[in-house]
Each structure stands twice: as structure tokens, then as C-alpha cells.
Design a protein around this motif. Structure first.
Motif, short mmCIF file in Angstrom:
data_model
loop_
_atom_site.label_atom_id
_atom_site.label_comp_id
_atom_site.label_asym_id
_atom_site.label_seq_id
_atom_site.Cartn_x
_atom_site.Cartn_y
_atom_site.Cartn_z
N ASN A 106 2.82 -14.75 32.61
CA ASN A 106 2.85 -15.03 34.18
C ASN A 106 2.71 -14.88 35.31
O ASN A 106 2.05 -14.01 35.35
CB ASN A 106 4.72 -14.82 34.01
CG ASN A 106 6.11 -14.97 33.51
OD1 ASN A 106 5.24 -16.46 32.86
ND2 ASN A 106 7.09 -14.69 33.01
N VAL A 107 1.60 -15.69 35.67
CA VAL A 107 1.15 -15.54 37.19
C VAL A 107 2.15 -14.76 38.27
O VAL A 107 1.19 -14.85 39.62
CB VAL A 107 0.57 -16.49 37.63
CG1 VAL A 107 -0.33 -16.73 36.06
CG2 VAL A 107 0.95 -17.91 38.12
N ASP A 108 3.76 -14.61 37.72
CA ASP A 108 4.16 -14.04 39.35
C ASP A 108 4.14 -12.83 39.33
O ASP A 108 3.84 -12.12 38.57
CB ASP A 108 5.81 -15.23 39.49
CG ASP A 108 6.45 -14.41 37.71
OD1 ASP A 108 6.64 -13.08 37.63
OD2 ASP A 108 7.12 -14.93 37.20
N ASN A 109 4.71 -12.41 40.46
CA ASN A 109 4.67 -10.75 40.37
C ASN A 109 6.33 -10.42 40.54
O ASN A 109 6.40 -8.95 40.83
CB ASN A 109 4.10 -10.59 41.71
CG ASN A 109 5.34 -11.04 43.04
OD1 ASN A 109 6.30 -11.66 43.02
ND2 ASN A 109 4.81 -10.64 44.40
N PRO B 140 -8.49 -16.08 27.77
CA PRO B 140 -7.16 -15.33 28.61
C PRO B 140 -7.98 -13.22 29.22
O PRO B 140 -8.75 -13.80 28.37
CB PRO B 140 -6.14 -14.81 27.42
CG PRO B 140 -6.15 -15.93 27.08
CD PRO B 140 -7.52 -16.09 26.61
N LEU B 141 -7.47 -12.65 29.96
CA LEU B 141 -7.94 -11.87 30.73
C LEU B 141 -7.69 -10.47 29.33
O LEU B 141 -6.64 -10.60 28.25
CB LEU B 141 -7.51 -11.29 31.21
CG LEU B 141 -7.76 -12.37 32.52
CD1 LEU B 141 -6.82 -12.21 33.75
CD2 LEU B 141 -9.46 -12.97 33.31
N TYR B 142 -8.28 -9.52 29.54
CA TYR B 142 -7.83 -8.27 28.64
C TYR B 142 -7.42 -7.72 27.27
O TYR B 142 -6.74 -7.25 26.72
CB TYR B 142 -6.14 -7.37 29.20
CG TYR B 142 -6.05 -7.67 30.55
CD1 TYR B 142 -7.08 -6.46 31.72
CD2 TYR B 142 -5.44 -8.65 31.02
CE1 TYR B 142 -7.52 -6.82 32.96
CE2 TYR B 142 -5.53 -8.55 32.70
CZ TYR B 142 -6.12 -7.12 33.63
OH TYR B 142 -5.93 -7.74 34.96
N MET C 3 -1.99 -11.30 31.50
CA MET C 3 -3.62 -12.51 30.76
C MET C 3 -3.65 -12.74 30.93
O MET C 3 -4.79 -13.97 30.53
CB MET C 3 -3.25 -12.04 28.89
CG MET C 3 -1.43 -12.63 28.45
SD MET C 3 -1.33 -12.59 26.73
CE MET C 3 -2.73 -13.83 26.39
N HIS C 4 -2.81 -14.01 31.82
CA HIS C 4 -3.20 -15.67 32.40
C HIS C 4 -3.49 -15.20 33.17
O HIS C 4 -4.00 -16.18 34.39
CB HIS C 4 -1.86 -16.81 32.02
CG HIS C 4 -1.57 -16.77 30.63
ND1 HIS C 4 -1.10 -18.00 30.03
CD2 HIS C 4 -3.01 -16.68 29.77
CE1 HIS C 4 -0.89 -17.65 29.09
NE2 HIS C 4 -2.52 -17.08 28.48
N GLY C 5 -3.53 -14.46 33.67
CA GLY C 5 -3.76 -14.20 36.31
C GLY C 5 -2.99 -13.57 36.56
O GLY C 5 -1.55 -13.73 36.41
N ARG D 166 -11.84 -18.48 43.21
CA ARG D 166 -10.86 -19.15 43.27
C ARG D 166 -9.73 -18.87 42.76
O ARG D 166 -9.42 -17.55 43.02
CB ARG D 166 -11.32 -19.53 42.36
CG ARG D 166 -12.59 -18.26 41.24
CD ARG D 166 -12.31 -18.51 39.62
NE ARG D 166 -10.77 -19.32 38.78
CZ ARG D 166 -11.42 -19.59 37.51
NH1 ARG D 166 -12.29 -19.38 37.01
NH2 ARG D 166 -9.73 -19.49 37.28
N PRO D 167 -7.86 -19.38 42.51
CA PRO D 167 -6.81 -18.29 42.64
C PRO D 167 -7.48 -17.58 41.33
O PRO D 167 -9.16 -18.00 40.75
CB PRO D 167 -6.19 -19.51 41.92
CG PRO D 167 -6.78 -20.48 42.72
CD PRO D 167 -8.22 -20.18 42.88
N ASP D 168 -6.84 -16.22 41.01
CA ASP D 168 -7.26 -15.48 39.87
C ASP D 168 -6.30 -16.12 38.88
O ASP D 168 -5.07 -15.30 38.32
CB ASP D 168 -6.68 -14.24 40.19
CG ASP D 168 -7.12 -13.08 38.97
OD1 ASP D 168 -7.37 -13.49 38.39
OD2 ASP D 168 -5.73 -12.34 38.64
#
Ligand code: OAD
Length: 229
Positions: free
Chosen positions: A90-93, A153-155, A106-108, A143-145
């Protein structure tokens, strides 16, 4: 033995906080074309359209509050300390707002932007991104992260190490169709972890999953976390 746990969450954990999932009935990808807002090609063709899409999602976030499932995972983290890792698609916080600290997006992350020239130049961002927004480190465009389709994907190194090393892997509120996250259960299983799925809908038998628990995240996640020893 004190067990190590890796948790993977998807859009389903935020559904009861009022955020749209991606593939369900009325899901995000019914309203938007992936090719218009979530690919490197979209960013090249029409960066403003892409920025505006994520600006809209970022602006709406404060209306949505963490739910009992986010809170239960943050409490479980307090209990397990460094034996716990949360990986979210999820990209929400909402996980952070519930108190999670040991978390990898992992998806920003909607609350961050990235430099167009240097992927490691990332920074927290609350406002509206425009074509004039500049990287605070080098002055280039931003750009958006967000990890777009076709991007890595990250990490991934940290995640693979944790999956190799964990005793239990649980995936929550994800349709398990987007790779590489969809492959984590198989990877963890091969390295000896017990694998559990907590989801509203239970998929057809999956040889990599040992336990399925069906229900709403706000009901099944707190109970599962409480029982985890
Ligand atoms: P999906 O929308 O594909 O799947 C959401 C899952 O949550 C489904 O299996 C639902 O059954 C389940 N669900 C819905 N409501 C629930 C509830 N109240 N309690 C428990 N489960 C519930 O979302 P993801 O699997 O997260 O990527 O999607 C993966 C990726 O695809 C996203 O990160 C996003 C998307 O394209 C990018 O944008 C890069």
C-alpha cells in the motif's frame, strides 16, 4: 523459541478505512487505466496527469483513519520488536498513523516524492506536486514515489533476507496477483516458514499456504495478532 514474523499487507487492510482496493468491485482500476497513471510511459507522455492522480489520492488521505487491523499490527510490532517486519504494497500512510515503525513500502509511498534524476533523492511531501516542483537535493524535476508497473519494487534485498529468515509469513488483504509480492509465500515456504493468509475472499487451494482465515480485516487481524506467540 522466539519466532520471527514477516507480514505482507495489501489494499484489503485499508478497505474498511474507506480506501478503494484495486481489483474488487468498484476497484481503482475500474475507474482509471493503469496505462494512463501507473507506468513509466504515462509519466513520459503526460506527467501532469500522473501527478494529478497521485495529488488527488494524497489530498484525500487525512480523511481516512487507521482501522483496528492497522492498530493490531502496530501493537504486535511493539511486542515482537526486531523479530517483526511489515512489508506493505500500500502507498497510503495508515500503518504509520497506527504506529508501525518497522515497515517497508515496497510499492512506494504517497507521502514522498522522488527526484527524476537520482532515485535515492526521496523526500517527504504533503502538498500538490506540479511540473515546477524541484528536488531539494539537486534541483531536478520530481515524480511521485510510486513504483509503476514495469518498475522494480523497492527494498527487495531486505525483504528477501527477512523472508529467508522468518518462522512465519502472513499475507493480509491482497489478491496475490501482482509479482513479486505474490511470490513471497512460495519463497518463505521454501525456506521453512509457516504461511498464513488472512483475507475476505479465500482463493482456491494454494499449496504454499498452510492456514487460511476468512473474514474482514478489522475482525480477523486483531484476533490473529493476539493469538500470535
Ligand atoms: P487488490 O485490490 O488486488 O486485492 C485486495 C484484496 O483484499 C482482495 O483479495 C480482497 O478480497 C481483499 N479484501 C477486500 N476487502 C477486505 C477486507 N475488509 N478485509 C480483508 N480483505 C479484504 O489489492 P492488492 O493485492 O493490494 O500496485 O494489489 C496489489 C497491487 O496492485 C497494488 O499495490 C497496486 C495494484 O496495482 C501498484 O499500484 C504498483
Amino acid at each position: 523459541m522466539k519466532k520471527k514474523l514477516v507480514v505482507l499487507t495489501g489494499a484489503g487492510i485499508s478497505a474498511e478505512s474507506g480506501l478503494r482496493t484495486f481489483r474488487g468491485n468498484d476497484g481503482m482500476w475500474e475507474h482509471e487505466n493503469i496505462e494512463d497513471v501507473c507506468t513509466p510511459g504515462a509519466l513520459r507522455r503526460d506527467p501532469k496527469r500522473v501527478m494529478d492522480f497521485y495529488n488527488f489520492l494524497r489530498k484525500g488521505l487525512p480523511e481516512h483513519k487507521p482501522n483496528a487491523a492497522h492498530i493490531a499490527l502496530a501493537e504486535l510490532e511493539k511486542r515482537l520488536g526486531d523479530r517483526f517486519l511489515l512489508v506493505t504494497q500500500n502507498v497510503d500512510n495508515l500503518h504509520e498513523r497506527a504506529g508501525s515503525k518497522r515497515i517497508l513500502h515496497m510499492h512506494g509511498d504517497l507521502m514522498k516524492l522522488r527526484c527524476m534524476n537520482h532515485p535515492d533523492h526521496e523526500f517527504m511531501f504533503k502538498g500538490e506536486e506540479t511540473l515546477e516542483t524541484k528536488c531539494p537535493f539537486c534541483g531536478a524535476g520530481t515524480r511521485p514515489d510510486i513504483v509503476f508497473f514495469e518498475e522494480v519494487p523497492l527494498y527487495m534485498d531486505m525483504i528477501q533476507n527477512a523472508l529467508r529468515d522468518c518462522d512465519e509469513f502472513v499475507y493480509i488483504g491482497t489478491s496475490s496477483v501482482v509479482y513479486p509480492a505474490a511470490g513471497f509465500k512460495n519463497f518463505a515456504k521454501r525456506f521453512g516458514a509457516k504461511v498464513t493468509c488472512l483475507n475476505l475472499e479465500i482463493p482456491a487451494h494454494d499449496p504454499d499456504t498452510d492456514v487460511f482465515v476468512q473474514g474482514k480485516a478489522t475482525e480477523i487481524v486483531p484476533k490473529w495478532c493476539e493469538e500470535f506467540v
